[in-house]
Scaffold this motif. Structure first.
Motif, PDB file in Angstrom:
ATOM      1  N   UNK A 155       4.631  -2.396  14.226  1.00 36.35           N
ATOM      2  CA  UNK A 155       3.412  -3.185  14.239  1.00 36.35           C
ATOM      3  C   UNK A 155       2.168  -2.413  14.626  1.00 36.35           C
ATOM      4  N   UNK A 156       2.094  -1.157  14.194  1.00 31.70           N
ATOM      5  CA  UNK A 156       0.927  -0.323  14.497  1.00 31.70           C
ATOM      6  C   UNK A 156       0.414   0.342  13.233  1.00 31.70           C
ATOM      7  N   UNK A 157      -0.845   0.821  13.242  1.00 30.12           N
ATOM      8  CA  UNK A 157      -1.354   1.540  12.078  1.00 30.12           C
ATOM      9  C   UNK A 157      -0.610   2.854  11.900  1.00 30.12           C
ATOM     10  N   UNK A 158      -0.464   3.287  10.663  1.00 29.79           N
ATOM     11  CA  UNK A 158       0.197   4.568  10.402  1.00 29.79           C
ATOM     12  C   UNK A 158      -0.835   5.680  10.303  1.00 29.79           C
ATOM     13  N   UNK A 159      -0.386   6.888  10.538  1.00 28.63           N
ATOM     14  CA  UNK A 159      -1.269   8.048  10.418  1.00 28.63           C
ATOM     15  C   UNK A 159      -1.711   8.225   8.971  1.00 28.63           C
ATOM     16  N   UNK A 160      -2.861   8.855   8.797  1.00 23.31           N
ATOM     17  CA  UNK A 160      -3.379   9.080   7.447  1.00 23.31           C
ATOM     18  C   UNK A 160      -2.470  10.041   6.689  1.00 23.31           C
ATOM     19  N   UNK A 161      -2.377   9.826   5.384  1.00 22.92           N
ATOM     20  CA  UNK A 161      -1.547  10.683   4.540  1.00 22.92           C
ATOM     21  C   UNK A 161      -2.272  11.990   4.246  1.00 22.92           C
ATOM     22  N   UNK A 162      -1.609  13.117   4.514  1.00 20.60           N
ATOM     23  CA  UNK A 162      -2.194  14.421   4.237  1.00 20.60           C
ATOM     24  C   UNK A 162      -2.285  14.691   2.732  1.00 20.60           C
ATOM     25  N   UNK A 163      -1.564  13.887   1.951  1.00 17.62           N
ATOM     26  CA  UNK A 163      -1.555  14.106   0.501  1.00 17.62           C
ATOM     27  C   UNK A 163      -2.649  13.308  -0.211  1.00 17.62           C
ATOM     28  N   UNK A 164      -3.513  12.611   0.553  1.00 18.46           N
ATOM     29  CA  UNK A 164      -4.581  11.835  -0.060  1.00 18.46           C
ATOM     30  C   UNK A 164      -4.205  10.386  -0.274  1.00 18.46           C
ATOM     31  N   UNK A 165      -4.864   9.725  -1.210  1.00 20.84           N
ATOM     32  CA  UNK A 165      -4.601   8.320  -1.506  1.00 20.84           C
ATOM     33  C   UNK A 165      -3.152   8.129  -1.948  1.00 20.84           C
ATOM     34  N   UNK A 166      -2.467   7.169  -1.313  1.00 15.57           N
ATOM     35  CA  UNK A 166      -1.079   6.908  -1.699  1.00 15.57           C
ATOM     36  C   UNK A 166      -1.009   6.421  -3.137  1.00 15.57           C
ATOM     37  N   UNK A 167      -1.948   5.593  -3.525  1.00 16.51           N
ATOM     38  CA  UNK A 167      -1.947   5.069  -4.891  1.00 16.51           C
ATOM     39  C   UNK A 167      -2.078   6.208  -5.903  1.00 16.51           C
ATOM     40  N   UNK A 168      -3.013   7.127  -5.658  1.00 18.03           N
ATOM     41  CA  UNK A 168      -3.198   8.260  -6.572  1.00 18.03           C
ATOM     42  C   UNK A 168      -1.982   9.178  -6.567  1.00 18.03           C
ATOM     43  N   UNK A 169      -1.407   9.388  -5.383  1.00 19.97           N
ATOM     44  CA  UNK A 169      -0.228  10.249  -5.270  1.00 19.97           C
ATOM     45  C   UNK A 169       0.940   9.669  -6.048  1.00 19.97           C
ATOM     46  N   UNK A 170       1.155   8.363  -5.919  1.00 19.96           N
ATOM     47  CA  UNK A 170       2.251   7.708  -6.641  1.00 19.96           C
ATOM     48  C   UNK A 170       2.035   7.802  -8.146  1.00 19.96           C
ATOM     49  N   UNK A 171       0.813   7.592  -8.593  1.00 17.60           N
ATOM     50  CA  UNK A 171       0.523   7.698 -10.025  1.00 17.60           C
ATOM     51  C   UNK A 171       0.858   9.090 -10.543  1.00 17.60           C
ATOM     52  N   UNK A 172       0.516  10.126  -9.771  1.00 18.63           N
ATOM     53  CA  UNK A 172       0.801  11.500 -10.193  1.00 18.63           C
ATOM     54  C   UNK A 172       2.298  11.759 -10.222  1.00 18.63           C
TER      55      UNK A 172
END
Length: 238
Positions: A155-172
């Protein structure tokens, strides 16, 4: 309550709900992983099949059950464990040996079967690209997804992704899945669906068996990520 299949469901969703359906669609020539976003109607028409007949076959043969795990009920971290420990580990352990076998068969039989030269090039290039793809997942993407899962559970915020936007990363990553699937479909065609010719030796047969198994495993790997893991984490992020 038993799921009612319809023509407007995607083939990816159909398999994700019950992976025993993968083999049925495979036998019909329907691509459920890289083109998992196709509706059952679209996928059936591509193979010149009546979608109602495909639904009837899925209902009939799925009723007998099967040995595939119930992946849809697994938590996301367990799905990632499975992908890493089965698919990634097997790739790292065995892909060099498989490429050496392909090279051996090419040397011995390439004179009478020139398609083996293209098979070797395609396998070699695919393994090179998959090695980079897996490294990206192992070093950047999956560690972030594990952190997301823990943060969500606590129930806490997660750390930022070092790989950038998750949506963009998944698309790639999904584009790279498409490329891998297309390459292995080409290998399937070059080998006449992994058929060993009459003059093929034991090594030739073993090569085709191993190439077929690799592609089967790759399709399960891609289907798990495209249809369960990635959508699950994108929904979690929102």
């Amino acid at each position: 309550m038993e799921e009612i299949l319809t023509k407007d469901m995607t083939v990816g969703a159909i398999v994700s709900a019950d992976f025993n359906r993968a083999e049925i669609l495979e036998n019909l020539g329907i691509d459920y992983c890289c083109h998992g976003s196709d509706t059952l109607e679209e996928a059936s028409r591509k193979q010149h099949l009546n979608p109602d007949d495909v639904i009837a076959r899925l209902d009939r043969e799925s009723a007998h059950g099967g040995s595939a795990p119930d992946f849809a009920s697994w938590p996301l971290d367990l799905l990632m464990d499975y992908v890493l420990k089965k698919h990634h580990r097997n790739f790292h352990l065995y892909h060099d040996g498989l490429l050496q076998l392909v090279e051996k068969v090419e040397r011995v039989h390439g004179g009478h079967h020139p398609e083996l030269h293209e098979v070797r090039k395609a396998v070699e290039q695919s393994f090179y690209e998959l090695d980079k793809h897996f490294a990206k997942e192992e070093q950047d993407v999956f560690p972030h997804l594990y952190e997301m899962y823990r943060a969500h559970s606590e129930g806490r915020p997660s750390a930022a992704c070092q790989c950038g936007s998750l949506d963009d990363t998944v698309k790639q990553l999904m584009l790279e899945h498409d490329d891998a699937g297309d390459t292995w479909q080409h290998i399937t065609e070059l080998t006449d669906n992994f058929t060993t010719p009459a003059d093929g030796c034991a090594s030739f047969r073993l090569m085709n068996q191993n190439l077929r198994q690799f592609f089967t495993d790759l399709k399960e790997h891609i289907a798990l990520e495209n249809n369960l893991i990635f959508p699950g984490f994108l929904a979690m992020e929102k």
